[in-house]
Design a protein around this motif. Structure first.
Motif, short mmCIF file in Angstrom:
data_model
loop_
_atom_site.label_atom_id
_atom_site.label_comp_id
_atom_site.label_asym_id
_atom_site.label_seq_id
_atom_site.Cartn_x
_atom_site.Cartn_y
_atom_site.Cartn_z
N LEU A 101 -0.63 7.04 7.93
CA LEU A 101 -1.17 5.97 7.08
C LEU A 101 -1.71 4.81 7.91
CD1 LEU A 101 1.48 5.92 4.22
CD2 LEU A 101 -0.92 6.54 4.01
N LEU A 102 -1.01 4.47 8.97
CA LEU A 102 -1.47 3.39 9.84
C LEU A 102 -2.80 3.78 10.51
CD1 LEU A 102 -0.93 0.64 11.11
CD2 LEU A 102 0.36 1.79 12.89
N GLY A 103 -2.89 5.00 11.01
CA GLY A 103 -4.13 5.47 11.61
C GLY A 103 -5.28 5.50 10.62
N LEU A 104 -4.98 5.92 9.40
CA LEU A 104 -5.99 5.96 8.35
C LEU A 104 -6.47 4.55 8.01
CD1 LEU A 104 -7.48 7.83 6.40
CD2 LEU A 104 -5.58 7.54 4.81
N PHE A 105 -5.55 3.60 7.94
CA PHE A 105 -5.90 2.21 7.67
C PHE A 105 -6.82 1.67 8.76
CE2 PHE A 105 -5.06 -2.34 8.18
CZ PHE A 105 -5.36 -2.79 6.91
N VAL A 106 -6.49 1.94 10.01
CA VAL A 106 -7.32 1.47 11.13
C VAL A 106 -8.69 2.14 11.09
CG1 VAL A 106 -7.52 1.47 13.66
CG2 VAL A 106 -5.37 0.83 12.59
N PHE A 149 1.18 12.42 0.48
CA PHE A 149 2.37 12.35 -0.36
C PHE A 149 2.45 13.55 -1.27
CE2 PHE A 149 1.35 8.04 0.85
CZ PHE A 149 2.60 7.56 1.25
N PRO A 150 3.65 14.07 -1.51
CA PRO A 150 3.79 15.24 -2.37
C PRO A 150 3.49 14.90 -3.82
CG PRO A 150 5.95 14.40 -1.76
CD PRO A 150 4.93 13.60 -0.99
N GLY A 151 3.09 15.89 -4.57
CA GLY A 151 2.81 15.72 -5.98
C GLY A 151 2.02 16.89 -6.52
N GLU A 152 1.84 16.89 -7.81
CA GLU A 152 1.10 17.96 -8.45
C GLU A 152 -0.40 17.73 -8.29
OE1 GLU A 152 2.24 18.66 -12.47
OE2 GLU A 152 4.36 18.41 -12.03
N LYS A 153 -1.13 18.82 -8.18
CA LYS A 153 -2.58 18.82 -8.09
C LYS A 153 -3.09 17.79 -7.08
CE LYS A 153 -2.90 20.36 -12.83
NZ LYS A 153 -3.37 20.09 -14.16
N PRO A 154 -2.77 17.96 -5.80
CA PRO A 154 -3.10 16.93 -4.81
C PRO A 154 -4.59 16.66 -4.66
CG PRO A 154 -2.35 18.93 -3.73
CD PRO A 154 -2.13 19.12 -5.20
N VAL A 191 8.32 9.19 10.14
CA VAL A 191 7.45 8.54 11.13
C VAL A 191 6.04 9.15 11.16
CG1 VAL A 191 7.17 8.00 13.58
CG2 VAL A 191 9.40 7.75 12.51
N PRO A 192 5.87 10.48 11.11
CA PRO A 192 4.50 11.01 11.11
C PRO A 192 3.67 10.52 9.92
CG PRO A 192 6.04 12.75 11.65
CD PRO A 192 6.86 11.56 11.23
N ARG A 193 4.28 10.41 8.75
CA ARG A 193 3.54 9.93 7.59
C ARG A 193 3.17 8.46 7.75
NH1 ARG A 193 6.35 11.11 2.22
NH2 ARG A 193 5.71 13.18 2.82
N VAL A 194 4.10 7.66 8.26
CA VAL A 194 3.82 6.24 8.48
C VAL A 194 2.70 6.08 9.51
CG1 VAL A 194 4.78 4.08 9.37
CG2 VAL A 194 6.12 5.48 7.81
N LEU A 195 2.76 6.84 10.59
CA LEU A 195 1.71 6.77 11.61
C LEU A 195 0.38 7.27 11.07
CD1 LEU A 195 3.63 7.87 14.83
CD2 LEU A 195 2.92 5.57 14.15
#
Length: 168
Positions: free
Chosen positions: A104-109, A135-140, A98-102
């Motif tokens: 992304l939603l906040g970033l979109f707005v 999102f996790p990954g190498e060399k963010p 939920v925090p990641r979804v929120l």
């Protein structure tokens, strides 16, 4: 031919024994389909408010958004029909972050609201760059910078310069 679906190993489309497994993600997919239909319908309504073309054969600025929204409505309707037919189209089997979804939603707005002040191309670049950091990954940071610059280049170069669309 029989009326039964073939059981292919490793396939999520074959019916499982018992009703629970075939409807494992039903509610997730139903909500996603309904939200997608609502999003595309509102996008269509907003595109209809754009001015029509100025001369015969001129499609006007609302043509592309209208076409995209109609295509989105068709795809969303097909998705909804598949869900209602009982086809499990996948989904999250774990808890939804939920925090990641929120975030992304906040970033979109934030991107949508700030586009008029600093420009759409720059907003898209910054927004997509920051979104990759969620999102996790190498060399963010390298990934975030590359994604942001790529989206900025597409928005500015393709839409702003090549197609000469007036971007906010």
């Amino acid at each position: 031919m029989t009326n039964q679906a073939s059981a292919v190993s490793g396939s999520n489309l074959s019916p499982a024994s018992g009703g629970e497994a075939t409807h494992k993600h039903f509610w997730q997919n139903l909500v996603a389909a309904c939200l997608s239909i609502a999003w595309n319908a509102s996008f269509l309504i907003l595109s209809l408010a754009l001015p029509a073309g100025h001369s015969r054969g001129d499609v006007g600025p609302g043509s592309l958004p209208m076409q995209v929204s109609v295509f989105g409505l068709i795809v969303s309707a097909v998705y909804l029909v598949q869900v209602l037919r009982g086809i499990d189209l996948g989904g999250s089997s774990e808890r939804i972050d939920v925090p990641r979804v929120l975030g992304l939603l906040g970033l979109f707005v934030a991107v949508a609201l700030s586009a008029n002040w600093i420009g759409l191309a720059l907003c898209l670049g910054i927004g997509t760059g920051v979104a990759t950091l969620l999102f996790p990954g190498e060399k963010p940071f390298i990934r975030a910078i590359a994604t942001g610059v790529g989206f900025w280049a597409i928005a500015y170069g393709l839409f702003g310069k090549l197609l000469e669309l007036p971007l906010p």
